[in-house]
Motif scaffolding. Structure first.
Motif, short mmCIF file in Angstrom:
data_model
loop_
_atom_site.label_atom_id
_atom_site.label_comp_id
_atom_site.label_asym_id
_atom_site.label_seq_id
_atom_site.Cartn_x
_atom_site.Cartn_y
_atom_site.Cartn_z
N LEU A 29 0.83 -1.21 0.00
CA LEU A 29 0.00 0.00 0.00
C LEU A 29 0.86 1.26 0.00
O LEU A 29 0.55 2.25 -0.69
N MET A 30 1.96 1.24 0.76
CA MET A 30 2.84 2.41 0.78
C MET A 30 3.49 2.63 -0.57
O MET A 30 3.63 3.78 -1.02
N ALA A 31 3.90 1.54 -1.24
CA ALA A 31 4.54 1.67 -2.55
C ALA A 31 3.55 2.22 -3.58
O ALA A 31 3.86 3.19 -4.30
N ILE A 32 2.36 1.60 -3.65
CA ILE A 32 1.36 2.07 -4.60
C ILE A 32 0.93 3.49 -4.27
O ILE A 32 0.82 4.37 -5.15
N GLY A 33 0.70 3.76 -2.99
CA GLY A 33 0.27 5.09 -2.58
C GLY A 33 1.33 6.15 -2.85
O GLY A 33 1.01 7.26 -3.27
N GLY A 34 2.61 5.80 -2.61
CA GLY A 34 3.68 6.76 -2.85
C GLY A 34 3.80 7.12 -4.32
O GLY A 34 3.93 8.29 -4.68
N VAL A 35 3.76 6.10 -5.19
CA VAL A 35 3.84 6.36 -6.63
C VAL A 35 2.62 7.15 -7.10
O VAL A 35 2.75 8.10 -7.89
N ALA A 36 1.43 6.77 -6.60
CA ALA A 36 0.21 7.49 -6.98
C ALA A 36 0.27 8.94 -6.54
O ALA A 36 -0.17 9.85 -7.26
N TRP A 37 0.80 9.17 -5.34
CA TRP A 37 0.92 10.53 -4.81
C TRP A 37 1.82 11.37 -5.71
O TRP A 37 1.49 12.51 -6.07
N MET A 38 2.98 10.81 -6.08
CA MET A 38 3.90 11.56 -6.94
C MET A 38 3.30 11.79 -8.32
O MET A 38 3.50 12.85 -8.93
N GLN A 39 2.56 10.81 -8.83
CA GLN A 39 1.90 11.00 -10.12
C GLN A 39 0.86 12.11 -10.05
O GLN A 39 0.73 12.91 -10.98
N SER A 40 0.11 12.16 -8.95
CA SER A 40 -0.92 13.19 -8.81
C SER A 40 -0.31 14.58 -8.71
O SER A 40 -0.90 15.56 -9.17
N HIS A 57 -4.74 10.30 -4.29
CA HIS A 57 -3.70 11.17 -3.75
C HIS A 57 -2.87 10.44 -2.67
O HIS A 57 -2.37 9.35 -2.91
N TRP A 58 -2.79 11.02 -1.50
CA TRP A 58 -1.90 10.46 -0.48
C TRP A 58 -2.61 9.51 0.47
O TRP A 58 -2.00 8.95 1.37
N TYR A 59 -3.92 9.29 0.28
CA TYR A 59 -4.69 8.50 1.24
C TYR A 59 -4.19 7.05 1.32
O TYR A 59 -4.10 6.47 2.41
N ALA A 62 -1.04 6.92 3.26
CA ALA A 62 -1.28 7.13 4.70
C ALA A 62 -1.84 5.87 5.35
O ALA A 62 -1.45 5.51 6.47
N ILE A 63 -2.74 5.18 4.65
CA ILE A 63 -3.30 3.93 5.19
C ILE A 63 -2.19 2.89 5.33
O ILE A 63 -2.08 2.20 6.36
N GLY A 64 -1.34 2.78 4.31
CA GLY A 64 -0.22 1.83 4.38
C GLY A 64 0.74 2.16 5.50
O GLY A 64 1.23 1.27 6.21
N LEU A 65 1.04 3.45 5.67
CA LEU A 65 1.96 3.87 6.73
C LEU A 65 1.38 3.57 8.11
O LEU A 65 2.08 3.06 8.99
N ALA A 66 0.09 3.87 8.29
CA ALA A 66 -0.55 3.60 9.58
C ALA A 66 -0.54 2.10 9.88
O ALA A 66 -0.26 1.68 11.02
#
Length: 294
Positions: A29-40, A57-59, A62-66
């Protein structure tokens, strides 16, 4: 029947645990979320499985980090419980120490990469294979137009802070070996406070740095090397803070305190890396350079 479950060996057979699987999900989740965040951030898209992850976005990150933070807490809590129940035999403790040594060795090589990048750029500023890099440096180091930090101001303060923290953590270790609980708590408290102070001074230094990360090979190598070290200081401070809480609860004894040893080793590693950073990136690289006065 009871004898069938009695342990007749020095090894610890780990009970089935959900945490490795959960850690994998969190990392995904952190990997997908991080790439998605940078793409956005650059207006791009990340279509996967029929869904544009960039719209989240970063949601997702954040879920993966939590989830990762919770897994870390629960997994290490289980490990502490195993140790208190006697599962960490002398053989197991020996292997845990080998594991920590190998981990620190891997961290050494991680920082070797950043030192390599710094010395490659600084020792050969005019021999780059791309003309753009030579233009950035002007054939000199630090590059033309770069004002550097005064190494004998905030960097020297932080050097003194880390050297003092190495002294206090050693004091706490010796106090533990002599079963001086008050000395352990006092030494660890001072070490954690010094770690927090170091991070604050570095934050202040970054906020007032006369150069930026972008558009400068000097800024890029400086912030990557010192920034990752600062991140390790934060991790080490948290590590020692957890040991402080455990020391207050009376978890450590002179005979059994591997977690404290591992934290102390890690902190001394952070100290040594900083000494090399201070000597090379701050002091050596400032020779002949323009020192910022603000």
């Amino acid at each position: 029947m009871a004898d069938a479950h009695t342990k007749h060996h020095d090894y610890h057979l780990v009970d089935p645990s959900p945490w490795p699987f959960m850690a994998g999900i969190a990392a995904f989740l952190m990997a997908i979320g991080g790439v998605a965040w940078m793409q956005s951030l650059k207006g791009g898209a990340l279509p996967l499985f029929g869904f544009d992850f960039a719209t989240a976005h970063w949601y997702i990150f954040a879920i993966g980090l939590a989830l990762m933070l919770y897994v870390m807490y629960a997994w290490w809590a289980d490990t502490i419980k195993e140790g208190q129940e006697g599962a960490h035999t002398p053989v197991v403790l020996l292997h845990l120490r080998y594991g920590m040594i190998m981990f620190i060795a891997s961290e050494v090589m991680f920082f070797v990469a950043w030192f390599w990048a710094f010395f490659d750029a600084s020792l050969f500023p005019g021999e780059a294979t791309q003309a753009t890099r030579a233009e950035f440096t002007g054939g000199t180091w630090p590059p033309q137009g770069i004002e550097v930090l005064d190494p004998f101001h905030l960097p020297l303060y932080n050097t003194i802070i880390l050297l003092l923290s190495g002294t206090t953590v050693t004091w706490a270790h010796h106090a533990l070996l002599h079963n001086d609980r008050r000395g352990v708590i006092a030494g660890l408290s001072l070490t954690v406070a010094l770690g927090v102070l170091f991070s604050y001074v570095q934050y202040y230094e970054y906020a007032h740095a006369p150069f930026e990360f972008a558009n400068s090979i000097y800024g890029a190598t400086f912030f990557m090397a010192t920034g990752f070290h600062g991140f390790h200081v934060i991790i080490g401070t948290i590590f020692l803070a957890v040991c402080l809480i455990r020391a207050i609860k009376g978890h450590f004894t002179p005979e059994r305190h591997y977690a404290f040893e591992a934290a102390a080793w890690y902190w001394h590693f952070v100290d040594v890396v900083w000494l090399f950073l201070f000597a090379s990136i701050y002091v050596w690289a400032s020779f002949g350079a323009t020192i910022a006065t603000h």
